[in-house]
Design a protein around this motif. Structure first.
Motif, mmCIF file in Angstrom:
data_model
loop_
_atom_site.group_PDB
_atom_site.id
_atom_site.type_symbol
_atom_site.label_atom_id
_atom_site.label_comp_id
_atom_site.label_asym_id
_atom_site.label_seq_id
_atom_site.Cartn_x
_atom_site.Cartn_y
_atom_site.Cartn_z
ATOM 1 N N SER A 80 0.831 -1.215 0.000
ATOM 2 C CA SER A 80 0.000 0.000 0.000
ATOM 3 C C SER A 80 0.859 1.257 0.000
ATOM 4 C CB SER A 80 -0.967 -0.002 1.191
ATOM 5 O OG SER A 80 -0.268 -0.146 2.405
ATOM 6 N N ALA B 180 -2.984 9.127 2.470
ATOM 7 C CA ALA B 180 -4.022 8.148 2.784
ATOM 8 C C ALA B 180 -4.447 8.293 4.251
ATOM 9 C CB ALA B 180 -3.517 6.736 2.520
ATOM 10 N N GLY C 221 0.554 4.231 -2.470
ATOM 11 C CA GLY C 221 0.537 5.606 -1.956
ATOM 12 C C GLY C 221 1.542 6.486 -2.676
ATOM 13 N N ALA D 256 -7.120 3.353 4.178
ATOM 14 C CA ALA D 256 -6.270 2.220 3.775
ATOM 15 C C ALA D 256 -5.575 1.611 4.982
ATOM 16 C CB ALA D 256 -5.231 2.685 2.755
ATOM 17 N N TYR E 130 -7.882 8.213 0.365
ATOM 18 C CA TYR E 130 -8.538 6.922 0.598
ATOM 19 C C TYR E 130 -8.216 6.387 1.996
ATOM 20 C CZ TYR E 130 -9.787 6.487 -4.338
ATOM 21 O OH TYR E 130 -10.334 6.673 -5.590
ATOM 22 N N LEU F 244 -3.589 6.366 -3.390
ATOM 23 C CA LEU F 244 -4.360 6.267 -2.144
ATOM 24 C C LEU F 244 -4.669 7.647 -1.550
ATOM 25 C CD1 LEU F 244 -2.741 3.184 -0.344
ATOM 26 C CD2 LEU F 244 -4.843 3.278 -1.714
#
Lengths: 276, 276
Positions: free
Chosen positions: B153, B182, B157, B167, B165, B162
């Protein structure tokens, strides 16, 4: 468990092209890599020198062996060997190729851990392969731990290595263990003397965690579990025959009827000519 | 998470030898395989045609991607692509090599699922790789599902995918998500619109099961869970920072300080020159 289709063929063609070219910058990709990594900080008292053999064969279920490999591969000081009949790339499932690092001949003679995973048709073929059975019998006779995941226990059974042992397998395989002289146990991980067997596919993670508890201090196993963030939380509750809806179980059983028949056929042959 | 050592070098040498020989009987091993497998019995209504891209890079943590691959690879009718910068074999960890089937260029332009796993130093390198970031931005802009496991992730990112978002990430990476815009969520699997992120390593299994629930009828997901016998039962309870003994957590955190510093450094650079 395994399924195999045209995508595998496509991938194998691509890979064949690469093999033929022989120009992949492998050493470059290695030497450009990170330094030895975070496990270097493991205290000396937590280090070992195990020789670990993970057996590969065509259409083995990748997760059966890669789940345990995560845990076993973090045993600082240990050496992992991916062992197959040759070092040719091994097609597992859905386009994933696994790469042996040793052959039945070059694998160390004395292993601390021997591990074999399962599958379906590929596993039946392994159960019929004299070279595979000879390798398992030889290394299994001296290995400190003889272990399996999923239907891999049926291959151990066919090699005569579970005769008189309590063992588990994938749920479809557990009732078949008795065909090879093993005592079926409906548990996720079963230890009996130096045999350690796991249930289906994902049970390899539980098997390996339990095994590294036996190879290293508990704190080490806890640390690896933390690195893996192994606190599973499946969003459904259909992982076992007694939890899955009956229609789902019936369909899954139907899909595996050919495998079950194949195992019974292998067992009948094995009984004719033991020790094979 | 990744560690890399001399065993990888040995393996790469062996593999290089094989590549140079170019004689592996790949097609033979494919054509001798089982017929199409048990998933052929899946009803037509349960079949799809998804294009799934699983991203590989040097020293990716194998289980991050092979866990999800088990589940996603059973989506009958779907096509899995293992995507990397070229089709050269990719060293993951502890001697395990993964084999791409597509490159950033040949991967289908429109993916139903884009998935990237994590690691440590290898992941930092991926976060600094313009070709990787360009690939993720391009396919991520159109993919139906943009997904990651573990520190994967952070790569999403870094690619700007992201921003805004909710996450998750490996526990070591969750506090770092905000460096890339994120919103950190301390859950094992987080869905926000078409982004789906998983916690560390083993969370890829939970992520993938939850994802196939969204791609197919519930009964299909239940069937795959049953095939995987995914009813986990770890023998220890140290899989999260709040369950691990404090000394174990402290040691694990200490091992990962270099990784954390590296991510902060990448983030500082990224902030200087977004969108990169």
């Amino acid at each position: 468990m395994v399924d195999c289709d045209r995508r595998t063929a496509t991938m194998m063609t691509l890979f064949g092209t690469l093999l033929a070219s022989g120009t992949a910058p492998l050493e470059a990709s290695y030497t450009s890599a990170e330094p030895n990594g975070y496990m270097d900080k493991v205290p000396a008292a937590w280090k070992g020198n195990e020789q670990i053999g993970i057996v590969l064969y065509d259409h083995v279920t990748a997760l059966d062996v890669i789940g345990p490999h995560y845990f076993l591969g973090r045993l600082a000081g240990a050496t992992i060997h991916f062992v197959a009949d040759s070092i040719r790339p091994i097609p597992s499932e859905n386009g994933l190729v696994l790469t042996p690092t040793a052959t039945f001949e070059t694998c160390p003679k004395n292993l601390d851990v021997l591990l074999i995973g399962g599958g379906t048709a590929g596993t039946l073929a392994a159960m019929r392969d004299p070279a595979m059975l000879a390798f398992l019998r030889d290394r299994g006779a001296r290995a400190k731990w003889v272990t399996s995941v999923c239907t891999g226990s049926l291959v151990l059974g066919r090699a005569g290595l579970l005769n008189g042992y309590r063992a588990t397998s994938h749920w479809i395989g557990r009732p078949l263990l008795k065909e090879f002289g093993a005592v079926e146990v409906d548990e996720r991980v079963v230890f009996d003397r130096n045999r350690a067997t796991g249930a289906g596919v994902s049970a390899g993670l539980d098997l390996a965690l339990a095994l590294i508890q036996r190879l290293r201090p508990t704190e080490f196993a806890q640390m690896v579990q933390l690195f893996a963030e192994y606190a599973p939380a499946p969003s459904l509750d259909s992982g076992t025959p007694d939890h899955a809806p009956p229609a789902v179980l019936a369909r899954a059983q139907d899909m595996l009827t050919g495998f079950v028949a194949g195992v019974r056929e292998v067992a009948a042959t094995a009984n004719d000519r033991r020790p094979g």
